[in-house]
Scaffold this motif. Structure first.
Motif, PDB file in Angstrom:
ATOM      1  N   ALA A  70       7.987  -1.646   6.949  1.00 56.50           N
ATOM      2  CA  ALA A  70       7.357  -1.449   5.790  1.00 56.50           C
ATOM      3  C   ALA A  70       8.018  -0.698   5.057  1.00 56.50           C
ATOM      4  O   ALA A  70       7.833  -1.079   3.628  1.00 56.50           O
ATOM      5  N   ILE A  71       8.440   0.451   5.201  1.00 49.95           N
ATOM      6  CA  ILE A  71       9.215   1.108   4.380  1.00 49.95           C
ATOM      7  C   ILE A  71      10.401   0.765   3.733  1.00 49.95           C
ATOM      8  O   ILE A  71      10.506   0.608   2.464  1.00 49.95           O
ATOM      9  N   MET A 106      10.135  -1.643  -4.317  1.00 47.74           N
ATOM     10  CA  MET A 106       8.866  -1.578  -5.084  1.00 47.74           C
ATOM     11  C   MET A 106       8.445  -0.395  -5.478  1.00 47.74           C
ATOM     12  O   MET A 106       8.170  -0.109  -6.843  1.00 47.74           O
ATOM     13  N   THR A 107       8.564   0.635  -4.507  1.00 45.44           N
ATOM     14  CA  THR A 107       8.180   1.918  -4.788  1.00 45.44           C
ATOM     15  C   THR A 107       9.088   2.688  -6.217  1.00 45.44           C
ATOM     16  O   THR A 107       8.514   3.145  -7.047  1.00 45.44           O
ATOM     17  N   ALA A 108      10.289   2.248  -5.923  1.00 43.50           N
ATOM     18  CA  ALA A 108      11.145   2.789  -6.953  1.00 43.50           C
ATOM     19  C   ALA A 108      10.919   2.330  -8.263  1.00 43.50           C
ATOM     20  O   ALA A 108      10.863   2.894  -9.307  1.00 43.50           O
ATOM     21  N   ILE A 123       0.857  -0.964  -0.042  1.00 45.47           N
ATOM     22  CA  ILE A 123       0.136  -0.206  -0.012  1.00 45.47           C
ATOM     23  C   ILE A 123       0.876   1.374   0.038  1.00 45.47           C
ATOM     24  O   ILE A 123       0.800   2.290  -0.717  1.00 45.47           O
ATOM     25  N   LEU A 124       1.844   1.470   0.711  1.00 44.17           N
ATOM     26  CA  LEU A 124       2.644   2.361   0.922  1.00 44.17           C
ATOM     27  C   LEU A 124       3.453   2.607  -0.587  1.00 44.17           C
ATOM     28  O   LEU A 124       3.709   3.859  -1.027  1.00 44.17           O
ATOM     29  N   ALA A 125       3.965   1.592  -1.074  1.00 45.18           N
ATOM     30  CA  ALA A 125       4.512   1.653  -2.406  1.00 45.18           C
ATOM     31  C   ALA A 125       3.645   2.205  -3.508  1.00 45.18           C
ATOM     32  O   ALA A 125       4.013   3.181  -4.416  1.00 45.18           O
TER      33      ALA A 125
END
Lengths: 512, 335
Positions: free
Chosen positions: B207-208, B214-216, B109-111
């Protein structure tokens, strides 16, 4: 504002506030590994035992200087070379309020030693820690008699490895239930076991006080004790520095300064029970020659390595036994660091141009092995370090008499009881499990066998001193050092000190 | 998608799982190292006692026999007894699974919540400072080792600022009666905001750390695909019609631009499983990843076999979900 919005806002606010206040009466240990089970008889793991020991007491125990004390026994005596009597205390309660009896003690020991006693045809994996126990029975009310099939002076040193369980409780919940429930006689009772996360315990208010010989004899000092599992050492150090935990085990040497310089934390060390050494494969033509083995011993500057790589946290040894072990020979001369003498010995052995060898080592000790290799290479023993996975190396080197491959093996042997038999026999007896050098000396074998059944303590100590001298003369190994176990603790902590057997008994530990 | 297709896909799982179990079993059997030796450690033990331990663990039988037993039992849902925990493997795994699921979901979700806006903004403001920052940031994100990044976060937020805890899932005081075993969900369902905040404080750093790579990746995917879509004819046409830029971007472009993002996200979720092993170790997170790593080192065969099967099923299912999402978002594609 919708309900969701409100929830999020409140959560965000709550996130910003500080952690819930930790009461002064709550002691948290940042610990490397979770317990496998809470059944004292159904594991084979030191960390599990460390956790369990805070909830379960044993017939005997050790203090932090490895002295053996009666715990649930009031006293004990050796009736004959093969018979021991343990007089069990009265008025001790299990956590469920029932009284502990001699019957429970006998049941506990039978559950460990009898074949198939764990149920489902399974035998306790701790059976072999109890030596040649033949029978356990209750005689005269509160006396438990342990009969051995042959003399085994190690029994009192090995009994602290076992904890007493309630017969009724085991029969009620079964071996499956024992894995996750704890009903012991120890200073703390189980509140909750959050697998992989923490083991939460509370002071047992009806505790009988513990071993008479280890004051204070009272209930535990702190109200609550928690083992919080943090496998990564950098994170364990962070938890200590931030004040989340009060004791951490396995503090890495490179973090010692950080913990010392931080106000509010300090470092505590204790000599461990693990001896490090280099095994030289005596089945190999080169190392069959004692002069080559002596050359290797002379080529290694142990003090330099202890100082530079181990941060000073180790004590050099000249024989296999730890400096704290019973029967240690303090007269051993050892081999000084003398690279020129090493080269001379090599030349005498027919290798004037030196030799080419490999040194096998597990990844964790690569740095140390590389330092050893460079010292060896300087003295004409050109050494390549070969890093292997631990279990692969043990298969290659612990062959129990089968042919070995390899030249040298940087390894160690732990000896939790600190009784010489636990380390001498497996590493030096012909074809024994840990005899990685392939060393065979019938005279030494005979002496070790004799010592194993000698019941006079002074005589026995002398035998091991002689054995150390014999082994040192043959130099099958280069004996290196016994590292210290390093702990980081909060300066608020008192009443606790580290123990060579790596137990963390929290009974007497206090926090201001 | 029709029901037959669904059944067909599920049936494809059978050979995959069979293959995976054969491979895992053979790999574990061939890996040097003997669980009994590891258990005995530095102890002298008689040959009979050693044989007894081997018998108790079922290791006295030949490998092919053990494999058949394993397969026969696995079909009935029995994955054996963990050598170390001495309890059914399925029970031990079930205890640790919720922590891993919760961590992966929050990371996902964060990503998604950060990468999509970042990617879109970077694309529509191409070559701006923000775009450059996003590009450099995402490059860093994929290349930073999670292990190192996690410890850095710990040192900053837990040790220096003392804002967040170092390890664990929740403080012991915040006990919640489980419903889903996901603490964030359970605490809300039980109306325990204090416990929710506590669990959130524990999960945020892991989580971060877990979600960063994945965010990247998703930022880059979103940016590229957004740029491509913005160059297509229908967008030019929409702009020519005089629609507001806002409307063009959010109503017309974004929907199509997100197709690759969503399918990459579904597949990348599988890689979160791998990342879990490291993150769970750094943050003392009581999940399955750490348990599996520990079990591999001590040759806890039954547990590793069952866990790898579980990973395989999850991975296959995630790919399946990615396919379905793709067809939903892009009706031109049929399964």
């Amino acid at each position: 504002m919708t309900k969701l919005h409100r929830t999020l806002m409140v959560s965000a606010l709550a996130l910003c506030t500080a952690a819930p206040a930790v009461s002064a009466q709550e002691l948290v240990v940042g610990f490397t590994r979770d317990a496998d089970t809470l059944d004292p008889a159904n594991h084979r793991n030191r960390e599990t035992e460390t956790v369990i020991r805070n909830m379960f007491d044993g017939v005997l125990t050790r203090d932090s200087s490895m002295e053996i004390h009666p715990q649930l026994a009031e006293s004990y005596e050796q009736v004959s070379p093969t018979v021991y009597d343990f007089h069990i205390r009265e008025g001790v309660q299990f956590h469920d309020g029932t009284e502990m009896t001699a019957g429970d003690v006998a049941f506990t020991l039978r559950r460990i030693t009898e074949e198939g006693a764990m149920g489902d045809g399974q035998t306790s994996p701790r059976q072999s820690l109890m030596g040649p126990v033949e029978s356990v029975e209750v005689v005269e009310g509160n006396t438990v008699r342990v009969t051995l099939s042959e003399p085994w002076p190690l029994l009192p040193a090995m009994l602290p490895f076992q904890e007493v369980v309630s017969q009724d409780f085991v029969e009620e919940v079964g071996t499956e239930g024992m894995a996750t429930q704890a009903n012991g006689t120890g200073p703390f009772e189980l509140v909750e076991w959050r697998r992989g996360d923490s083991i939460i315990m509370e002071r047992f208010e009806d505790y009988y006080g513990g071993a008479e010989g280890i004051p204070p004899v009272d209930t535990a000092c702190v109200e609550r004790a928690i083992f919080r599992i943090i496998p990564e050492s950098a994170s364990r150090v962070a938890a200590l520095l931030s004040g989340d935990v009060h004791i951490i085990n396995e503090l890495p040497p490179h973090s010692v300064a950080q913990v010392e310089n931080n106000s509010g934390t300090e470092v505590m060390t204790v000599n461990g029970t693990r001896s490090f050494f280099i095994a030289m494969n005596m089945e190999n033509e080169i190392f069959d020659d004692i002069r080559v083995r002596q050359a290797v011993a002379h080529a290694i500057d142990r003090d330099l390595i202890i100082d530079r790589i181990l941060g000073g946290n180790a004590e050099a040894i000249n024989g296999i036994l730890s400096p704290d072990a019973f029967g240690k020979n303090d007269e051993l001369e050892g081999y000084d660091y003398d690279p020129e003498r090493a080269q001379e010995l090599l030349a005498e052995a027919g290798y004037p141009d030196g030799i080419e060898v490999t040194l096998d080592v597990e990844g964790a000790f690569r740095d140390t092995a590389q330092a050893v290799a460079s010292l060896l290479t300087d003295a004409g023993i050109n050494t390549q370090v070969s890093v292997g996975e631990g279990t692969m190396l043990t298969q290659q080197w612990r062959t129990e008499g089968e042919p070995k491959t390899g030249d040298m093996y940087f390894t160690s042997w732990g000896n939790g009881s600190l009784d010489p038999q636990g380390i001498f026999v497996p590493t030096h007896m012909t074809d024994a499990r840990g005899n990685s050098a392939g060393y065979a000396n019938p005279e030494l074998d005979a002496l070790l066998e004799e010592a194993a059944v000698e019941t006079d303590r002074a005589e026995r100590a002398e035998m091991y001193q002689e054995a150390e001298a014999m082994a040192a003369a043959d130099a099958p190994y280069v004996y290196l050092w016994v590292p210290q176990d390093i702990y980081g603790v909060s300066t608020r902590l008192s009443g606790w000190s580290p123990s060579p057997d790596s137990r963390i008994n929290l009974h007497d530990a206090c926090l201001d | 998608m029709s029901l037959t297709k669904l059944i067909e896909r599920l049936l494809q799982l059978v050979p995959v799982l069979l293959g995976v179990s054969v491979i895992v079993f053979i790999m574990m059997a061939l890996t040097p190292g003997d669980p009994v030796e590891i258990m005995i450690g530095d102890q002298n033990i008689s040959a009979e006692q050693e044989a007894q331990m081997r018998r108790d663990l079922g290791l006295d039988e030949p490998v092919h026999q053990r494999f058949l037993t394993f397969l026969g039992n696995a079909v009935q849902g029995d994955f054996g007894t963990s050598f170390y925990h001495r309890r059914p493997v399925s029970e031990v795994i079930a205890e640790r699974l919720p922590a891993t699921i919760e961590l992966s979901l929050v990371a996902l979700i964060l990503a998604l919540a950060t990468s999509i806006p970042l990617g879109v903004v970077a694309a529509i403001r191409k070559n701006s400072v923000l775009d450059r920052l996003a590009t450099v940031g995402s490059l860093l994100g994929v290349s930073l080792p999670g292990f190192w990044f996690g410890i850095l976060l710990l040192m900053l937020f837990a040790v220096h600022l003392q804002l967040l805890p170092v390890a664990g899932r929740i403080s012991y005081q915040s006990e919640i009666e489980p419903i889903t075993h996901l603490l964030l969900v359970d605490s809300l369902l039980r109306g325990r905001l204090d416990a929710f905040a506590d669990a959130a404080r524990h999960i945020i750093l892991p989580a971060i750390t877990l979600g960063l790579p994945m965010t990247a990746i998703l930022t880059r995917v979103t940016r590229t695909s957004m740029l491509e879509v913005m160059r297509t004819d229908y967008i030019t046409f929409a702009e020519a019609k005089g629609l507001s830029r806002r409307r063009v971007i959010y109503r017309h472009a974004l929907k199509n631009a997100l197709i690759p993002t969503v399918s990459v996200a579904a597949i990348e979720t599988g890689s979160l499983l791998g990342g879990n092993m490291i993150v769970e170790t750094v943050f003392g997170w009581p999940g399955l990843g750490r348990l599996v790593v520990e079990s591999i080192f001590v040759r806890n065969f039954p547990l590793v076999q069952a866990a790898v099967l579980l990973y395989a099923v999850t991975y296959v299912m995630l790919n399946f979900i990615a396919d379905i999402l793709y067809t939903v978002l892009n009706p031109r594609v049929k399964l």
